[in-house]
Design a protein around this motif. Sequence first.
Motif, PDB file in Angstrom:
ATOM      1  N   PHE A  61       6.832 -11.306   2.437  1.00 33.69           N
ATOM      2  CA  PHE A  61       7.080 -12.720   2.305  1.00 33.69           C
ATOM      3  C   PHE A  61       5.391 -13.227   2.539  1.00 33.69           C
ATOM      4  CE2 PHE A  61      11.204 -11.871   3.625  1.00 33.69           C
ATOM      5  CZ  PHE A  61      11.828 -13.060   3.083  1.00 33.69           C
ATOM      6  N   CYS A  62       5.087 -14.319   1.868  1.00 30.72           N
ATOM      7  CA  CYS A  62       3.852 -14.758   2.397  1.00 30.72           C
ATOM      8  C   CYS A  62       4.166 -15.903   3.420  1.00 30.72           C
ATOM      9  CB  CYS A  62       2.876 -15.603   1.109  1.00 30.72           C
ATOM     10  SG  CYS A  62       1.469 -16.360   1.599  1.00 30.72           S
ATOM     11  N   TRP A  63       3.851 -15.675   4.513  1.00 34.28           N
ATOM     12  CA  TRP A  63       4.251 -16.599   5.400  1.00 34.28           C
ATOM     13  C   TRP A  63       3.306 -18.022   5.543  1.00 34.28           C
ATOM     14  CZ3 TRP A  63       8.560 -15.829   7.794  1.00 34.28           C
ATOM     15  CH2 TRP A  63       9.201 -14.482   7.794  1.00 34.28           C
ATOM     16  N   GLY A  64       3.835 -18.940   6.025  1.00 38.34           N
ATOM     17  CA  GLY A  64       3.164 -20.260   5.887  1.00 38.34           C
ATOM     18  C   GLY A  64       1.748 -20.565   6.555  1.00 38.34           C
ATOM     19  N   SER A  65       1.524 -19.843   7.754  1.00 39.82           N
ATOM     20  CA  SER A  65       0.297 -19.993   8.220  1.00 39.82           C
ATOM     21  C   SER A  65      -0.763 -19.210   7.636  1.00 39.82           C
ATOM     22  CB  SER A  65       0.471 -19.721   9.733  1.00 39.82           C
ATOM     23  OG  SER A  65       1.357 -20.368  10.522  1.00 39.82           O
ATOM     24  N   GLY A  66      -0.202 -17.951   6.995  1.00 42.12           N
ATOM     25  CA  GLY A  66      -1.253 -17.317   6.229  1.00 42.12           C
ATOM     26  C   GLY A  66      -1.507 -17.956   5.019  1.00 42.12           C
ATOM     27  N   LEU A  67      -0.653 -18.557   4.328  1.00 39.26           N
ATOM     28  CA  LEU A  67      -0.845 -19.063   3.037  1.00 39.26           C
ATOM     29  C   LEU A  67      -1.633 -20.464   3.110  1.00 39.26           C
ATOM     30  CD1 LEU A  67      -0.179 -20.069   0.141  1.00 39.26           C
ATOM     31  CD2 LEU A  67       1.666 -21.169   0.964  1.00 39.26           C
ATOM     32  N   SER A  92       0.881  -9.039   4.230  1.00 35.46           N
ATOM     33  CA  SER A  92       0.872  -8.940   2.669  1.00 35.46           C
ATOM     34  C   SER A  92      -0.485  -8.829   2.274  1.00 35.46           C
ATOM     35  CB  SER A  92       1.605 -10.320   2.085  1.00 35.46           C
ATOM     36  OG  SER A  92       0.828 -11.408   2.477  1.00 35.46           O
ATOM     37  N   GLY A  93      -1.480  -9.108   3.244  1.00 31.29           N
ATOM     38  CA  GLY A  93      -3.025  -9.014   2.663  1.00 31.29           C
ATOM     39  C   GLY A  93      -3.350 -10.296   2.296  1.00 31.29           C
ATOM     40  N   VAL A  94      -2.623 -11.455   2.587  1.00 30.94           N
ATOM     41  CA  VAL A  94      -3.115 -12.633   1.653  1.00 30.94           C
ATOM     42  C   VAL A  94      -4.453 -13.330   2.191  1.00 30.94           C
ATOM     43  CG1 VAL A  94      -1.729 -14.231   3.316  1.00 30.94           C
ATOM     44  CG2 VAL A  94      -2.384 -14.962   0.857  1.00 30.94           C
ATOM     45  N   VAL A  95      -4.750 -13.187   3.466  1.00 30.66           N
ATOM     46  CA  VAL A  95      -5.887 -13.859   4.173  1.00 30.66           C
ATOM     47  C   VAL A  95      -7.042 -13.014   3.804  1.00 30.66           C
ATOM     48  CG1 VAL A  95      -7.050 -14.356   6.165  1.00 30.66           C
ATOM     49  CG2 VAL A  95      -4.567 -14.881   5.863  1.00 30.66           C
ATOM     50  N   ALA A  96      -6.965 -11.541   3.788  1.00 28.43           N
ATOM     51  CA  ALA A  96      -7.786 -10.502   3.387  1.00 28.43           C
ATOM     52  C   ALA A  96      -8.328 -10.682   2.216  1.00 28.43           C
ATOM     53  CB  ALA A  96      -7.289  -9.110   3.857  1.00 28.43           C
ATOM     54  N   ILE A 108     -11.377  -6.482   5.773  1.00 26.84           N
ATOM     55  CA  ILE A 108     -10.684  -5.474   6.494  1.00 26.84           C
ATOM     56  C   ILE A 108      -9.338  -6.009   6.673  1.00 26.84           C
ATOM     57  CG2 ILE A 108     -10.345  -3.848   8.466  1.00 26.84           C
ATOM     58  CD1 ILE A 108     -13.583  -4.358   8.789  1.00 26.84           C
ATOM     59  N   ALA A 109      -8.309  -5.624   6.196  1.00 25.77           N
ATOM     60  CA  ALA A 109      -6.854  -5.760   6.394  1.00 25.77           C
ATOM     61  C   ALA A 109      -6.347  -4.921   7.401  1.00 25.77           C
ATOM     62  CB  ALA A 109      -6.056  -5.627   4.992  1.00 25.77           C
ATOM     63  N   CYS A 110      -6.099  -5.421   8.839  1.00 24.18           N
ATOM     64  CA  CYS A 110      -5.664  -4.643   9.937  1.00 24.18           C
ATOM     65  C   CYS A 110      -4.270  -4.867  10.041  1.00 24.18           C
ATOM     66  CB  CYS A 110      -6.593  -4.995  10.939  1.00 24.18           C
ATOM     67  SG  CYS A 110      -6.136  -4.290  12.608  1.00 24.18           S
ATOM     68  N   ASP A 111      -3.467  -3.714  10.242  1.00 27.83           N
ATOM     69  CA  ASP A 111      -2.028  -3.983  10.671  1.00 27.83           C
ATOM     70  C   ASP A 111      -1.411  -2.487  11.011  1.00 27.83           C
ATOM     71  OD1 ASP A 111       0.171  -6.401   9.690  1.00 27.83           O
ATOM     72  OD2 ASP A 111       1.192  -4.448  10.532  1.00 27.83           O
ATOM     73  N   LEU A 112      -0.525  -2.808  12.174  1.00 25.69           N
ATOM     74  CA  LEU A 112      -0.010  -1.398  12.499  1.00 25.69           C
ATOM     75  C   LEU A 112       0.958  -0.913  11.700  1.00 25.69           C
ATOM     76  CD1 LEU A 112       0.596  -2.506  16.151  1.00 25.69           C
ATOM     77  CD2 LEU A 112      -1.029  -0.730  15.673  1.00 25.69           C
ATOM     78  N   ASP A 113       1.747  -1.768  10.801  1.00 25.66           N
ATOM     79  CA  ASP A 113       2.635  -1.244   9.758  1.00 25.66           C
ATOM     80  C   ASP A 113       1.944  -0.771   8.456  1.00 25.66           C
ATOM     81  OD1 ASP A 113       5.122  -1.012   8.152  1.00 25.66           O
ATOM     82  OD2 ASP A 113       5.759  -2.913   8.783  1.00 25.66           O
ATOM     83  N   PRO A 114       2.467   0.771   8.327  1.00 29.04           N
ATOM     84  CA  PRO A 114       2.022   1.267   6.924  1.00 29.04           C
ATOM     85  C   PRO A 114       2.493   0.517   5.916  1.00 29.04           C
ATOM     86  CG  PRO A 114       3.452   2.942   8.259  1.00 29.04           C
ATOM     87  CD  PRO A 114       2.986   1.725   9.234  1.00 29.04           C
ATOM     88  N   ALA A 116       2.759  -2.488   5.388  1.00 23.70           N
ATOM     89  CA  ALA A 116       2.140  -3.812   5.349  1.00 23.70           C
ATOM     90  C   ALA A 116       0.749  -3.474   4.907  1.00 23.70           C
ATOM     91  CB  ALA A 116       1.831  -4.395   6.435  1.00 23.70           C
ATOM     92  N   LEU A 117       0.034  -2.358   5.238  1.00 21.81           N
ATOM     93  CA  LEU A 117      -1.133  -1.878   4.660  1.00 21.81           C
ATOM     94  C   LEU A 117      -0.806  -1.383   3.155  1.00 21.81           C
ATOM     95  CD1 LEU A 117      -2.923   0.186   7.407  1.00 21.81           C
ATOM     96  CD2 LEU A 117      -3.249  -2.078   6.668  1.00 21.81           C
ATOM     97  N   LEU A 118       0.146  -0.713   2.659  1.00 16.95           N
ATOM     98  CA  LEU A 118       0.514  -0.708   1.323  1.00 16.95           C
ATOM     99  C   LEU A 118       0.699  -1.926   0.748  1.00 16.95           C
ATOM    100  CD1 LEU A 118       1.201   1.329  -1.039  1.00 16.95           C
ATOM    101  CD2 LEU A 118       3.404   1.641   0.042  1.00 16.95           C
ATOM    102  N   ALA A 119       1.368  -2.867   0.917  1.00 16.76           N
ATOM    103  CA  ALA A 119       1.528  -3.984   0.382  1.00 16.76           C
ATOM    104  C   ALA A 119       0.044  -4.764   0.175  1.00 16.76           C
ATOM    105  CB  ALA A 119       2.302  -5.003   1.213  1.00 16.76           C
ATOM    106  N   SER A 120      -0.784  -4.805   1.158  1.00 20.62           N
ATOM    107  CA  SER A 120      -2.071  -5.310   1.145  1.00 20.62           C
ATOM    108  C   SER A 120      -3.063  -4.596  -0.091  1.00 20.62           C
ATOM    109  CB  SER A 120      -2.899  -5.158   2.565  1.00 20.62           C
ATOM    110  OG  SER A 120      -2.149  -6.053   3.360  1.00 20.62           O
ATOM    111  N   THR A 121      -2.779  -3.221  -0.062  1.00 24.66           N
ATOM    112  CA  THR A 121      -3.511  -2.583  -1.199  1.00 24.66           C
ATOM    113  C   THR A 121      -3.017  -2.894  -2.522  1.00 24.66           C
ATOM    114  OG1 THR A 121      -3.775  -0.600   0.305  1.00 24.66           O
ATOM    115  CG2 THR A 121      -3.934  -0.343  -2.129  1.00 24.66           C
ATOM    116  N   LEU A 122      -1.720  -3.164  -2.633  1.00 31.43           N
ATOM    117  CA  LEU A 122      -1.170  -3.467  -4.014  1.00 31.43           C
ATOM    118  C   LEU A 122      -1.511  -4.712  -4.477  1.00 31.43           C
ATOM    119  CD1 LEU A 122       2.293  -1.587  -3.870  1.00 31.43           C
ATOM    120  CD2 LEU A 122      -0.052  -0.810  -5.053  1.00 31.43           C
ATOM    121  N   ASN A 123      -1.294  -5.696  -3.514  1.00 25.98           N
ATOM    122  CA  ASN A 123      -1.704  -7.080  -3.615  1.00 25.98           C
ATOM    123  C   ASN A 123      -3.180  -7.301  -4.079  1.00 25.98           C
ATOM    124  OD1 ASN A 123       0.730  -8.092  -3.191  1.00 25.98           O
ATOM    125  ND2 ASN A 123       0.797  -8.329  -1.120  1.00 25.98           N
ATOM    126  N   ALA A 124      -4.051  -6.535  -3.167  1.00 29.32           N
ATOM    127  CA  ALA A 124      -5.563  -6.508  -3.681  1.00 29.32           C
ATOM    128  C   ALA A 124      -5.722  -6.051  -4.964  1.00 29.32           C
ATOM    129  CB  ALA A 124      -6.215  -5.771  -2.731  1.00 29.32           C
TER     130      ALA A 124
END
Length: 217
Positions: A61-67, A92-96, A108-114, A116-124
């Motif tokens: 999801f892209c959460w409202g605050s991140g959007l 999702s990495g939207v802010v980064a 830098i996209a920082c998240d404990l969940d691997p 989420a980091l995969l999602a950030s990579t693919l979204n980038a």
Amino acid sequence: MTLAALNAELHHVLADAQLIATRLPGLEKLQLWLLDPANLNRAFSSEETRRLLDQPPYWSFCWGSGLALARWILEHPQQVRGKRVLDFGSGSGVVAIACAMAGAQQSIACDLDPQALLASTLNAELNGVELTLAEDFFAVTGDIDLILAADVLYDSSNRVFLEHFRQRAASTMLADSRVRDLQHPSYRLLSRLQGQTWPDLGEPLAFREVALYGNTH
């Protein structure tokens, strides 16, 4: 790291769900791999509900605050241009991604969940930018000019990071739709933004108003 791998992670929670490339409302220049809304237009089994509660795929999801924060960054690129920035709890990495698109020297996209980091990579990749990934906030070395965080204050146990952020970076920006009146001597309200979680979860209208807080040394 592939989209198929991320879909496979999603299938651990919702067996028939799919991620689709999605343009964001009010932020059409940026797109993300998000849960297909069709996956939400049905009743969930009790087992699916249990899995959703136990291991929610929040990165789908892209959460409202991140959007709202991502939109604000792209409207004010001078806030990140040429800077080394860190998106805490990146999801999702939207802010980064917005920071990278706005000209950050390093985002830098920082998240404990691997996942989420995969999602950030693919979204980038989907947006033609590069991110640096970090699993552990405290393991990131070197100077940080700006820390950004969206929707982390709702969990009171995360309030301790307010001081960590202040000590770690020259400035901090926090976006939150649940915390309307942050009482902290080092942070002040900068603006009130509008944001909507996507795909739409039918959240109350009150949660579409996002408070933007800032701290500068």
